[in-house]
Every structure is written in structure tokens, then in C-alpha cells.
Design a protein around this motif. Structure first.
Motif, PDB file in Angstrom:
ATOM      1  N   GLU A 180      43.916  39.302  42.030  1.00 28.14           N
ATOM      2  CA  GLU A 180      42.983  40.111  42.817  1.00 28.14           C
ATOM      3  C   GLU A 180      41.843  39.251  43.367  1.00 28.14           C
ATOM      4  OE1 GLU A 180      43.318  43.465  43.651  1.00 28.14           O
ATOM      5  OE2 GLU A 180      45.331  42.960  42.891  1.00 28.14           O
ATOM      6  N   LEU A 181      41.368  38.303  42.570  1.00 30.50           N
ATOM      7  CA  LEU A 181      40.310  37.411  43.049  1.00 30.50           C
ATOM      8  C   LEU A 181      40.801  36.553  44.209  1.00 30.50           C
ATOM      9  CD1 LEU A 181      38.725  36.273  39.655  1.00 30.50           C
ATOM     10  CD2 LEU A 181      37.666  37.752  41.390  1.00 30.50           C
ATOM     11  N   TYR A 210      37.241  45.496  47.644  1.00 32.71           N
ATOM     12  CA  TYR A 210      36.231  45.458  46.591  1.00 32.71           C
ATOM     13  C   TYR A 210      34.852  45.236  47.191  1.00 32.71           C
ATOM     14  CZ  TYR A 210      40.159  44.849  43.365  1.00 32.71           C
ATOM     15  OH  TYR A 210      41.312  45.020  42.657  1.00 32.71           O
ATOM     16  N   VAL A 264      44.016  39.724  37.214  1.00 35.13           N
ATOM     17  CA  VAL A 264      42.638  39.535  37.675  1.00 35.13           C
ATOM     18  C   VAL A 264      42.564  38.373  38.662  1.00 35.13           C
ATOM     19  CG1 VAL A 264      40.318  38.828  36.947  1.00 35.13           C
ATOM     20  CG2 VAL A 264      41.553  40.578  35.655  1.00 35.13           C
ATOM     21  N   GLU A 305      31.860  44.753  42.547  1.00 34.24           N
ATOM     22  CA  GLU A 305      33.188  44.799  41.916  1.00 34.24           C
ATOM     23  C   GLU A 305      33.790  43.395  41.830  1.00 34.24           C
ATOM     24  OE1 GLU A 305      34.752  49.268  43.108  1.00 34.24           O
ATOM     25  OE2 GLU A 305      35.001  47.618  44.537  1.00 34.24           O
ATOM     26  N   TYR A 306      33.513  42.590  42.857  1.00 36.30           N
ATOM     27  CA  TYR A 306      34.000  41.208  42.827  1.00 36.30           C
ATOM     28  C   TYR A 306      33.410  40.470  41.630  1.00 36.30           C
ATOM     29  CZ  TYR A 306      34.168  36.244  44.034  1.00 36.30           C
ATOM     30  OH  TYR A 306      34.332  34.882  43.998  1.00 36.30           O
ATOM     31  N   LEU A 357      35.073  41.511  38.462  1.00 37.67           N
ATOM     32  CA  LEU A 357      36.355  40.826  38.253  1.00 37.67           C
ATOM     33  C   LEU A 357      36.137  39.408  37.723  1.00 37.67           C
ATOM     34  CD1 LEU A 357      38.387  41.957  41.399  1.00 37.67           C
ATOM     35  CD2 LEU A 357      38.823  42.578  39.011  1.00 37.67           C
ATOM     36  N   ASP A 367      35.491  39.780  34.197  1.00 36.44           N
ATOM     37  CA  ASP A 367      36.743  40.038  33.451  1.00 36.44           C
ATOM     38  C   ASP A 367      37.469  38.726  33.154  1.00 36.44           C
ATOM     39  OD1 ASP A 367      36.281  42.736  33.493  1.00 36.44           O
ATOM     40  OD2 ASP A 367      37.693  43.165  35.130  1.00 36.44           O
ATOM     41  N   ARG A 368      37.500  37.840  34.132  1.00 30.41           N
ATOM     42  CA  ARG A 368      38.194  36.566  33.946  1.00 30.41           C
ATOM     43  C   ARG A 368      37.545  35.745  32.840  1.00 30.41           C
ATOM     44  NH1 ARG A 368      39.021  32.659  39.042  1.00 30.41           N
ATOM     45  NH2 ARG A 368      36.747  32.528  38.881  1.00 30.41           N
TER      46      ARG A 368
END
Length: 311
Positions: free
Chosen positions: A253-254, A275, A250, A279-280, A283, A286-287
Motif C-alpha cells: 500500500e505504501l 489515502y 502494508v 492515513e499515510y 501506514l 504500522d510498518r
């Protein structure tokens, strides 16, 4: 050299051994025209006392007197009888002067050792056993049973046991050799598992029962039992590893997203990610969820967080 006699005569003589030793006194008839042989002399020798003998010097025609050792007796270390054999002989280095005890040569032997005689039974071909119960055969005379050996045949061995000679008596001891003894305290390295090499009971700290991965020893039941706490530790380690893998992906991707934002739209094909803003933020969520997951009081029982599925 003896002189030739002019007439027949009987002479008093001393008889002489070929090496010159006195063999005794006698009378010898000598015919006229002959002489005494070289084994005789008219120079008479008489021992000065018992146990003495003479040796004749043919050149000087004289006798010298020495102690007569020819009949002195001695024995070999295994009891054989000898005499010295010559008047001026001596005992060999191995000679034993002490008379051996009476023994039956058909069934016994004797041996002189450590300044004493010992009578031994002849046991060649008989069996004896070492401390582990191995049968051996006597192949020598004068046999002495070694330490930790016995003439007593060991008993029949029970299954799972082995015989062992203890203080001269056979005992049946548990035989777990070459098996693994498992420590009941799985968290104590000093009492770890080991391969059994000696006979006898295992220490109370170990067992031959093999545990499963998440078992702990139940002393009351005398067996292994599934231990949720032991599994929880492994489970937590697995979950932390899963969390780290996911979190790394994750955050990667960030990072890519942040780098892509610096690339003008004109060169958007150079971007690594595509993204959307929503979607950003997913993420980012998610973190947060991944970081909070391992910090919860009921981790890992709380269950894995539900992620966006973007990575």
C-alpha cells in the motif's frame, strides 16, 4: 545239440538255465530213440571253488567259469532286502551293502544317509511347532525336526504377548508388532518414530504412548507433558508468518501511495489508493510496529501490535 540214443541209457548230465547258467549236476534217463533236452548236457561242469559257477556255450560245447553273484545281498536306502539275482549281475548305484539295524516296521523306519543307518519312529500325523508357535503336522517318513522347531506344545498366550522359541524353550515376549513406537526425544531425527516389526521390549528411547503436538517426554513421570517451550517455537513461527503477511500488505500500500503521488490531480481517478496524509503516516507507523514486533526480547509473548486497520 544232444545226440539220439540208440538204446535206453542213464547219463550223467549238467543242467542248464535257459540263459546258459549251470544249475547243477544230475542223472537223466534217456529212452532209446530220444535225446537229452536242450536244458541238459553231458559236458559236465564242476565249480572250481565255492562261489563260482559256469555258463555253457552250446555252439562250442564248452563251459566258461565266472564268479556267482546271484545270491549276493544288498539293501535299498530304506532297508529293503535284495539279491543280485543273476550270476554276472552287479549292484545298482543305490545299493547299500551294510546290514540295517533291527527295527519294528510297524512303528519304525530306517534310512541310510551320510554313510550310516538311522532308525526313525513313524510320526506321521503328529504335531510340531515352529519358533512362532505355529502348529505343523508331520507328513513324511524319516522325519527330522528342523532347527528352531519343537515337539513341545507352546503355552497359552497372555494378552499383549506372543510365544517365541528361544534356545529350545518357549518364552512369552511382548508383542507390539504393527504399532508405532514414538521417540521420546522428539528433536532427534536419528531416533525417530518407527513401526514395530519384532517381538520384545521397546528400547528405552521409545514409547507406545502417542504425544500431543506440544508434548515433551517426562522421564520421571514416564509420560508426555505439555511443553510451553515446544509450543512457543510453533507460536513464534506462526507469528512471524502473520507479521510477514501484514508487512507485505502494508509495504504494498505504501508503494502504491508513492506511485499515486506521481499522478497529477487531473488524473486522480487513475490512482490505486486514496489515502489521506494522516492515513499515510498511519501506514508508516504500522510498518514500524510490525518490524519491531519480531525483534522484541519477549516476542511472541509481548502480543501483536495494535495497527491502524487500514489494511
Amino acid at each position: 545239440m544232444n545226440k539220439v540214443q540208440k538204446k535206453s541209457i542213464t547219463l550223467h548230465i549238467s543242467r542248464i538255465h535257459s540263459e546258459g547258467w549251470w544249475l547243477g549236476n544230475d542223472k537223466e534217463h534217456v529212452a532209446a530213440g530220444t535225446a537229452l533236452g536242450s536244458d541238459c548236457t553231458t559236458v559236465i561242469y564242476e565249480p572250481s571253488k565255492k562261489g563260482m559257477t559256469g555258463k555253457f556255450d552250446a555252439i562250442n560245447q564248452t563251459w566258461s567259469e565266472v564268479e556267482d553273484k546271484s545270491l549276493n545281498e544288498f539293501f535299498s536306502p530304506v532297508g529293503q532286502f535284495f539279491v543280485i539275482g543273476t550270476p554276472d549281475g552287479d549292484y545298482p548305484d543305490w545299493a547299500v551293502l551294510e546290514v540295517p539295524p533291527e527295527f519294528d516296521p510297524e512303528t519304525q523306519t530306517v534310512l541310510y544317509a551320510e554313510k550310516k543307518w538311522t532308525v526313525y519312529p513313524i510320526q506321521i500325523g503328529n504335531s510340531y511347532w515352529n519358533e512362532e508357535g505355529q502348529e505343523l503336522l508331520i507328513s513324511d517318513f524319516n522325519f527330522t525336526l528342523p532347527e528352531k522347531h519343537t515337539f513341545t506344545r507352546p503355552p497359552k498366550v497372555k494378552k499383549g504377548y506372543a510365544v517365541h522359541l528361544v534356545d529350545g524353550k518357549w518364552k512369552q515376549l511382548e508383542d507390539h508388532r504393527e504399532q508405532i513406537a514414538f521417540s521420546k526425544d522428539r528433536d532427534n531425527d536419528e531416533k525417530g518414530d518407527y513401526q514395530v516389526e519384532e517381538l520384545g521390549l521397546l528400547p528405552n528411547t521409545h514409547t507406545l504412548l502417542e504425544p500431543e503436538q506440544f508434548d515433551s517426554w517426562n522421564e520421571e513421570l514416564g509420560q508426555w507433558q505439555y511443553d510451553p517451550l515446544r509450543y512457543r517455537f510453533v507460536w513464534a513461527q506462526d507469528e512471524k508468518q502473520w507479521q510477514q503477511v501484514k508487512l507485505t500488505k502494508v509495504e504494498t500500500e505504501l508503494l502504491f501511495y508513492a506511485q499515486d503521488k506521481q499522478i497529477p490531480e487531473l488524473y486522480s481517478e487513475l490512482r490505486k489508493t486514496h489515502y489521506s496524509e494522516d492515513e499515510y503516516f498511519s501506514l508508516l507507523g504500522d510498518r514500524i510496529l510490525l518490524n519491531e514486533y519480531v525483534q522484541q526480547d519477549d516476542f511472541p509473548e509481548c502480543g501483536r501490535p495494535t495497527l491502524s486497520g487500514l489494511v
